[in-house]
Write an enzyme that holds these catalytic residues in place. Structure first.
Site, PDB file in Angstrom:
ATOM      1  N   ASN A 197       3.372  -4.446   2.623  1.00  0.00           N
ATOM      2  CA  ASN A 197       3.239  -4.376   1.167  1.00  0.00           C
ATOM      3  C   ASN A 197       4.198  -5.333   0.467  1.00  0.00           C
ATOM      4  O   ASN A 197       4.741  -5.022  -0.583  1.00  0.00           O
ATOM      5  CB  ASN A 197       3.504  -2.920   0.723  1.00  0.00           C
ATOM      6  CG  ASN A 197       3.178  -2.674  -0.720  1.00  0.00           C
ATOM      7  OD1 ASN A 197       2.107  -3.030  -1.184  1.00  0.00           O
ATOM      8  ND2 ASN A 197       4.107  -2.066  -1.445  1.00  0.00           N
ATOM      9  N   GLY A 198       4.378  -6.512   1.063  1.00  0.00           N
ATOM     10  CA  GLY A 198       5.363  -7.431   0.512  1.00  0.00           C
ATOM     11  C   GLY A 198       4.806  -8.588  -0.283  1.00  0.00           C
ATOM     12  O   GLY A 198       5.547  -9.419  -0.796  1.00  0.00           O
ATOM     13  N   GLY A 199       3.459  -8.660  -0.401  1.00  0.00           N
ATOM     14  CA  GLY A 199       2.849  -9.842  -0.990  1.00  0.00           C
ATOM     15  C   GLY A 199       2.616  -9.743  -2.488  1.00  0.00           C
ATOM     16  O   GLY A 199       2.347  -8.675  -3.038  1.00  0.00           O
ATOM     17  N   LYS A 225       0.742  -7.340  -5.373  1.00  0.00           N
ATOM     18  CA  LYS A 225      -0.718  -7.335  -5.289  1.00  0.00           C
ATOM     19  C   LYS A 225      -1.249  -5.913  -5.144  1.00  0.00           C
ATOM     20  O   LYS A 225      -2.326  -5.574  -5.657  1.00  0.00           O
ATOM     21  CB  LYS A 225      -1.167  -8.185  -4.109  1.00  0.00           C
ATOM     22  CG  LYS A 225      -2.661  -8.413  -4.031  1.00  0.00           C
ATOM     23  CD  LYS A 225      -2.995  -9.321  -2.880  1.00  0.00           C
ATOM     24  CE  LYS A 225      -4.472  -9.615  -2.798  1.00  0.00           C
ATOM     25  NZ  LYS A 225      -4.796 -10.482  -1.641  1.00  0.00           N
ATOM     26  N   GLN A 238      11.641  -5.700   3.760  1.00  0.00           N
ATOM     27  CA  GLN A 238      11.690  -6.743   4.761  1.00  0.00           C
ATOM     28  C   GLN A 238      12.737  -7.774   4.340  1.00  0.00           C
ATOM     29  O   GLN A 238      13.348  -7.678   3.269  1.00  0.00           O
ATOM     30  CB  GLN A 238      10.326  -7.385   4.962  1.00  0.00           C
ATOM     31  CG  GLN A 238       9.811  -8.253   3.832  1.00  0.00           C
ATOM     32  CD  GLN A 238       8.515  -8.961   4.213  1.00  0.00           C
ATOM     33  OE1 GLN A 238       7.487  -8.749   3.592  1.00  0.00           O
ATOM     34  NE2 GLN A 238       8.571  -9.820   5.213  1.00  0.00           N
ATOM     35  N   GLY A 249       6.853 -13.430   6.036  1.00  0.00           N
ATOM     36  CA  GLY A 249       5.600 -13.042   6.677  1.00  0.00           C
ATOM     37  C   GLY A 249       5.627 -11.632   7.241  1.00  0.00           C
ATOM     38  O   GLY A 249       6.682 -11.007   7.385  1.00  0.00           O
ATOM     39  N   HIS A 250       4.421 -11.118   7.576  1.00  0.00           N
ATOM     40  CA  HIS A 250       4.352  -9.739   8.054  1.00  0.00           C
ATOM     41  C   HIS A 250       4.859  -9.584   9.486  1.00  0.00           C
ATOM     42  O   HIS A 250       5.048  -8.469   9.963  1.00  0.00           O
ATOM     43  CB  HIS A 250       2.941  -9.171   7.926  1.00  0.00           C
ATOM     44  CG  HIS A 250       1.830 -10.096   8.298  1.00  0.00           C
ATOM     45  ND1 HIS A 250       1.647 -10.588   9.569  1.00  0.00           N
ATOM     46  CD2 HIS A 250       0.826 -10.627   7.548  1.00  0.00           C
ATOM     47  CE1 HIS A 250       0.579 -11.357   9.598  1.00  0.00           C
ATOM     48  NE2 HIS A 250       0.055 -11.416   8.385  1.00  0.00           N
ATOM     49  N   ASP A 255      -3.826  -4.736   1.140  1.00  0.00           N
ATOM     50  CA  ASP A 255      -5.019  -5.127   0.383  1.00  0.00           C
ATOM     51  C   ASP A 255      -6.306  -4.953   1.191  1.00  0.00           C
ATOM     52  O   ASP A 255      -7.385  -5.337   0.724  1.00  0.00           O
ATOM     53  CB  ASP A 255      -4.905  -6.569  -0.112  1.00  0.00           C
ATOM     54  CG  ASP A 255      -4.949  -7.600   1.010  1.00  0.00           C
ATOM     55  OD1 ASP A 255      -4.843  -7.210   2.189  1.00  0.00           O
ATOM     56  OD2 ASP A 255      -5.083  -8.800   0.701  1.00  0.00           O
ATOM     57  N   LYS A 297      -8.778 -11.011  -1.170  1.00  0.00           N
ATOM     58  CA  LYS A 297      -7.953 -12.219  -1.185  1.00  0.00           C
ATOM     59  C   LYS A 297      -8.120 -13.019  -2.469  1.00  0.00           C
ATOM     60  O   LYS A 297      -7.289 -13.856  -2.798  1.00  0.00           O
ATOM     61  CB  LYS A 297      -8.308 -13.110   0.012  1.00  0.00           C
ATOM     62  CG  LYS A 297      -8.124 -12.432   1.375  1.00  0.00           C
ATOM     63  CD  LYS A 297      -6.695 -11.976   1.578  1.00  0.00           C
ATOM     64  CE  LYS A 297      -6.512 -11.342   2.950  1.00  0.00           C
ATOM     65  NZ  LYS A 297      -5.153 -10.761   3.118  1.00  0.00           N
TER      66      LYS A 297
END
Length: 514
Positions: free
Chosen positions: A126-128, A139, A202, A232-233, A263, A402
């Site tokens: 959930n970092g984006g 997002k 993160q 990145g994940h 997402d 996306k």
């Protein structure tokens, strides 16, 4: 400070020598100071990081920041080393996974023991930010269906799972410095939900200027988000270990972890997959699905050196990119729905962790500065586990958003909500979803929302393509193939209650039968 571009020129020169390309450097490479070593690059970056760490005023936060920067340095050193060796995969040794390694979803056990849920935890990456859709926040905070956000729906899903099976599956949310506050704001709405929510951050790494190798942030407490990035994940494994969440899960008796992107609304906990993992004692499972034209650049699964590996397009030599995109050669791709044995993960992390393949992501900041980000993918961890499998799942388990074209599908009458889960409308006659292509004027979420008074009915739609200055009214129905093109300087308004079936509408408002 030795320029990063200088270091890379030397590495390319050294590689040519190793490959028999001659021993004479070009005029630019013979300039004074241009012949440097990887060690010089590492020492230069260490000096940069040391200066940055020294700016952390609080001793407590400095210790944590120093640990984070040590991880960044380790990745940066590996990046320089890989650049010097130019370590590419031997394309001739790449194989598609065998049938034994890719299990069809329909072959999974249909009898489950719900008690195994007591050993499960669910984690959402959930970092984006939704920057590609014009968003400035998380997002996962975007409203996608019936006024609910990605996070709202995920919480409803897990809460329903717990209520149905009288269990206590925790929901873990890996946030970044970009998304943490938005995440906490949404969680507060669910204090009465039957789900225990655990958040952890993160890493936060500094962006590196491409031309100089200097760090963009000059102070540890610099709050300008554009100077930092979440790596990145693939950072999920280190973040779990360093936050103490991994140890806590093992202590609670949790043995399995289901990881997916926030997402992806199709990524719900699945008892058949979990049961198969338990029965076969598999340490790592990657969900894959059939590749379509929309997934040409998505990471795929390969066999290499007698093990399963994730192959991303950035790892592919230029001459094989078209082969990589070929649906006939690589028929599946990684959904980033991952199932992980927590005891195996702890074993690996206690032994020093894993060096995941580095993805170099060049960016340009808002003020025009070229920077690089070094990232990793969570799926790349598959090669570090002992017993691994892929499960070929139906497309319904991969419903990411996306862009605004994806959002239109999710918001439409093709789906309804049931306990936070998307359910396909059975009235649609075709298994495939419509292909939707929205032009640049629909790219940002604000414009998308402004141009649709209400999402059209698309139950019988096959293909929609929209370009130019176009607006849709309320209760519009689209069927078959619909193409709407507004020429420069013109505007098209699709009126309320209009039905378009197999129509082309051009800038002069002429309708032509297709």
């Amino acid at each position: 400070m030795i320029q990063l571009s200088t270091i890379l020129r030397f590495l390319r020169f050294r590689r040519r020598r190793k490959q028999g390309g001659g021993t004479k450097a070009s005029a630019n490479e013979r300039k004074t100071g241009d012949v440097v070593s990887v060690g010089d690059g590492e020492r230069s970056m260490r000096a940069e990081v040391k200066k940055l760490v020294a700016t952390a005023a609080d001793p407590g936060s400095r210790k944590a920041f120093e640990k984070e920067m040590k991880s960044f340095l380790s990745m940066y050193d590996r990046y320089l080393d890989e650049q010097s060796r130019h370590g590419q995969l031997d394309w001739s040794q790449i194989d598609t996974p065998s049938k034994e390694h890719v299990i069809p979803y329909d072959n999974l056990p249909q009898i489950h023991d719900p008690k195994i849920l007591n050993k499960l935890a669910i984690l959402k990456v959930n970092g984006g930010l939704g920057t590609s859709m014009g968003m400035s926040g998380a997002k996962s905070a975007l409203e996608v269906k019936d006024g609910q956000t990605f996070l709202d729906l995920t919480i409803h899903q897990v809460s329903h799972l717990n209520a149905t099976h009288c269990t206590d599956v925790p929901l873990l949310l890996m946030t970044s410095f970009n998304t943490h506050s938005d995440t906490l704001r949404i969680i507060k709405r669910h204090t009465s939900s039957r789900v225990r929510i655990v958040t952890f951050n993160q890493s936060r790494y500094p962006r590196v200027l491409s031309d100089t190798g200097l760090l963009l942030p000059q102070h540890a407490d610099d709050e300008d988000r554009a100077k930092w990035y979440p790596p990145g994940h693939g950072d999920v494994y280190c973040a779990l270990a360093q936050s103490g969440v991994l140890d806590q899960l093992v202590k609670e008796g949790r043995e399995y972890l289901f990881v997916s992107n926030s997402d992806n609304l199709g990524a719900v906990a699945d008892l058949s997959i979990l049961q198969h993992m338990v029965d076969t004692q598999t340490e790592f499972i990657m969900e894959v699905t059939n590749k379509t034209k929309a997934d040409m650049t998505g990471g795929t699964l390969i066999e290499y050196d007698n093990s399963l590996r994730l192959l991303e397009i950035v790892q592919v030599p230029p001459e094989y990119v078209e082969d990589f995109k070929s649906v006939s050669t690589f028929q599946i791709f990684n959904t980033n729905n991952l199932w992980i044995n927590l005891k195996a993960l702890k074993r690996i992390m206690d032994k020093g962790g894993m060096d995941l393949d580095i993805i170099v992501d060049p960016k340009v900041t808002d003020d025009g500065q070229s920077v690089i980000q070094l990232e990793t993918a969570a799926g790349a961890a598959i090669k570090h586990f002992d017993h691994t499998l892929a499960i070929k799942v139906p497309r319904t388990r991969f419903l990411p958003v996306k862009n605004c074209s994806d959002l239109l599908l999710i918001m439409s009458d093709l789906y309804s909500l049931q306990n936070g889960q998307l359910v396909r409308n059975k009235a649609r006659m075709f298994e495939t979803m419509p292909v939707i292509t929205l032009g640049d004027r629909f790219k940002k979420i604000q414009d998308f929302q402004k141009r649709f008074k209400k999402i059209p009915n698309i139950l019988e739609l096959d293909h929609l393509s929209v370009a130019g200055d176009v607006y849709f009214g309320r209760n519009v129905t689209l069927k078959g193939t619909v193409i709407v093109v507004a020429n420069d300087g013109q505007r098209i308004d699709i009126p309320d209650g209009c039905t378009l079936e197999n129509r082309l509408i051009s800038g002069n408002f002429t309708m032509v039968d297709l």
